[in-house]
Design a protein around this motif. Structure first.
Motif, mmCIF file in Angstrom:
data_model
loop_
_atom_site.group_PDB
_atom_site.id
_atom_site.type_symbol
_atom_site.label_atom_id
_atom_site.label_comp_id
_atom_site.label_asym_id
_atom_site.label_seq_id
_atom_site.Cartn_x
_atom_site.Cartn_y
_atom_site.Cartn_z
ATOM 1 N N LYS A 125 20.965 5.202 -1.074
ATOM 2 C CA LYS A 125 21.199 5.902 -2.346
ATOM 3 C C LYS A 125 20.081 5.552 -3.337
ATOM 4 O O LYS A 125 19.503 6.409 -4.007
ATOM 5 N N LEU A 126 19.750 4.261 -3.388
ATOM 6 C CA LEU A 126 18.709 3.762 -4.298
ATOM 7 C C LEU A 126 17.339 4.375 -3.959
ATOM 8 O O LEU A 126 16.640 4.880 -4.844
ATOM 9 N N ASN A 147 26.329 -5.523 -16.092
ATOM 10 C CA ASN A 147 25.083 -6.161 -15.651
ATOM 11 C C ASN A 147 24.094 -5.170 -15.053
ATOM 12 O O ASN A 147 24.493 -4.158 -14.473
ATOM 13 N N ASP A 148 22.825 -5.541 -15.184
ATOM 14 C CA ASP A 148 21.773 -4.853 -14.426
ATOM 15 C C ASP A 148 21.480 -5.679 -13.177
ATOM 16 O O ASP A 148 21.609 -6.907 -13.188
ATOM 17 N N TYR A 149 21.051 -4.990 -12.122
ATOM 18 C CA TYR A 149 20.681 -5.674 -10.873
ATOM 19 C C TYR A 149 19.249 -5.282 -10.505
ATOM 20 O O TYR A 149 19.025 -4.557 -9.522
ATOM 21 N N PRO A 150 18.256 -5.765 -11.297
ATOM 22 C CA PRO A 150 16.883 -5.344 -11.015
ATOM 23 C C PRO A 150 16.320 -5.922 -9.723
ATOM 24 O O PRO A 150 15.272 -5.467 -9.256
ATOM 25 N N LEU A 151 17.048 -6.890 -9.122
ATOM 26 C CA LEU A 151 16.593 -7.391 -7.819
ATOM 27 C C LEU A 151 17.284 -6.660 -6.672
ATOM 28 O O LEU A 151 17.321 -7.133 -5.538
ATOM 29 N N ILE A 152 17.822 -5.484 -7.000
ATOM 30 C CA ILE A 152 18.190 -4.488 -5.988
ATOM 31 C C ILE A 152 17.581 -3.214 -6.560
ATOM 32 O O ILE A 152 18.236 -2.418 -7.230
ATOM 33 N N GLY A 153 16.280 -3.089 -6.346
ATOM 34 C CA GLY A 153 15.578 -2.015 -7.030
ATOM 35 C C GLY A 153 14.422 -1.458 -6.225
ATOM 36 O O GLY A 153 13.986 -2.059 -5.234
ATOM 37 N N ASP A 183 0.835 -1.203 0.000
ATOM 38 C CA ASP A 183 0.000 0.000 0.000
ATOM 39 C C ASP A 183 0.872 1.257 0.000
ATOM 40 O O ASP A 183 0.411 2.340 0.334
ATOM 41 N N THR A 184 2.139 1.103 -0.366
ATOM 42 C CA THR A 184 2.998 2.289 -0.507
ATOM 43 C C THR A 184 3.395 2.447 -1.979
ATOM 44 O O THR A 184 3.491 1.459 -2.704
ATOM 45 N N GLU A 185 3.655 3.690 -2.374
ATOM 46 C CA GLU A 185 4.037 3.920 -3.766
ATOM 47 C C GLU A 185 5.433 3.351 -4.048
ATOM 48 O O GLU A 185 5.691 2.755 -5.081
ATOM 49 N N GLN A 186 6.344 3.542 -3.088
ATOM 50 C CA GLN A 186 7.732 3.095 -3.259
ATOM 51 C C GLN A 186 7.914 1.725 -2.606
ATOM 52 O O GLN A 186 7.522 1.536 -1.444
ATOM 53 N N ASN A 187 8.552 0.826 -3.335
ATOM 54 C CA ASN A 187 8.763 -0.520 -2.799
ATOM 55 C C ASN A 187 10.163 -1.001 -3.133
ATOM 56 O O ASN A 187 10.486 -1.208 -4.299
ATOM 57 N N LEU A 188 10.935 -1.157 -2.080
ATOM 58 C CA LEU A 188 12.275 -1.712 -2.253
ATOM 59 C C LEU A 188 12.120 -3.220 -2.434
ATOM 60 O O LEU A 188 11.468 -3.875 -1.613
ATOM 61 N N ILE A 189 12.659 -3.748 -3.530
ATOM 62 C CA ILE A 189 12.543 -5.186 -3.774
ATOM 63 C C ILE A 189 13.935 -5.779 -3.936
ATOM 64 O O ILE A 189 14.738 -5.300 -4.750
ATOM 65 N N LEU A 190 14.214 -6.796 -3.111
ATOM 66 C CA LEU A 190 15.545 -7.395 -3.102
ATOM 67 C C LEU A 190 15.456 -8.901 -3.240
ATOM 68 O O LEU A 190 14.481 -9.517 -2.798
#
Ligand SMILES: Nc1nc2c(ncn2[C@@H]2O[C@H](COP(=O)(O)OP(=O)(O)OP(=O)(O)O)[C@@H](O)[C@H]2O)c(=O)[nH]1
Length: 194
Positions: free
Chosen positions: A108-109, A128-134, A87-94
């Motif tokens: 920083k992210l 590389n991209d790290y989309p699972l630190i996003g 229910d939040t706009e921002q979601n840290l996904i790891l």
């Protein structure tokens, strides 16, 4: 300073751990489970931390756990579950396989993500991209629902196909985002960092 009202954090702990051959988030780095390292790095950013898994072996963490809405859809399915739940706009996904991640890199992210309109902000380097630190905005939910319907389950092409912002990490930060997938990588990590 905690900003738990503004941001949630989801750690994906599903999948098959085929390469590790045992539950990845529970293997030990310096005697402590990966999941504990990751949660400790997140805590100064937000205390609203949820594990995306149906594996009861994670209950010792004392955190809320949610099951995948759609089984066996990989990280794309895990992210859908998180964005559908939040229910939040921002979601840290790891992911659960980055035991060296630090609070300062996550700060920083999350700070940059708030300043950008992009649906997804994630770390990247020259290779590389790290989309699972996003950080994923709730508004990205439809992208993930459409991808699951179309069985497009490769995460890197998906995040690159919608509005995104990459934070390019420096050489020193590269070792902090290393994901540990196999017993050999785990062995090397514990030997190098003794
Ligand atoms: N919730 C959820 N998380 C997943 C799923 N599949 C993978 N993950 C998580 O996504 C991250 C990256 O997973 P991968 O390394 O691509 O896949 P894996 O299944 O864990 O491992 P391998 O079988 O060795 O490829 C890890 O944190 C996994 O726990 C899933 O179906 N659901």
């Amino acid at each position: 300073m905690k900003n738990s009202a503004n941001i949630s954090a989801y750690v994906l702990c599903g999948g098959k751990s085929t390469r590790m051959q045992s539950e990845k988030g529970l293997v030990l780095y310096k005697g402590k489970p990966f999941i504990r390292w990751i949660v400790e790095a997140i805590m100064p950013i937000t205390s609203n931390i949820i594990l995306v898994t149906s594996n009861g072996d994670y209950t010792f963490m004392g955190l809320p756990m949610i099951e995948d809405t759609y089984a066996d859809k990989g990280p794309v399915g895990g992210i859908f579950t998180a964005l559908n739940h939040t229910d939040t706009e921002q979601n840290l996904i790891l992911s659960c396989d980055v035991p060296k991640i630090t609070t300062s890199l996550l700060a920083k992210l999350t700070t940059e993500s708030k300043q950008k309109d992009a649906l997804i902000t994630f770390l990247s380097d020259d290779k590389n991209d790290y989309p699972l630190i996003g950080v994923y905005k709730k508004k990205a939910l439809k992208t993930f629902s459409d991808a699951i319907s179309a069985e497009k389950l490769k995460l890197c092409p998906l995040v690159n196909s919608i509005s995104h912002h990459k934070i390019i990490i420096n050489t020193e930060e590269k070792s902090l985002v290393q994901n540990i997938n196999s017993k050999a990588e785990l062995h090397a990590l514990n030997l190098l960092d003794l």
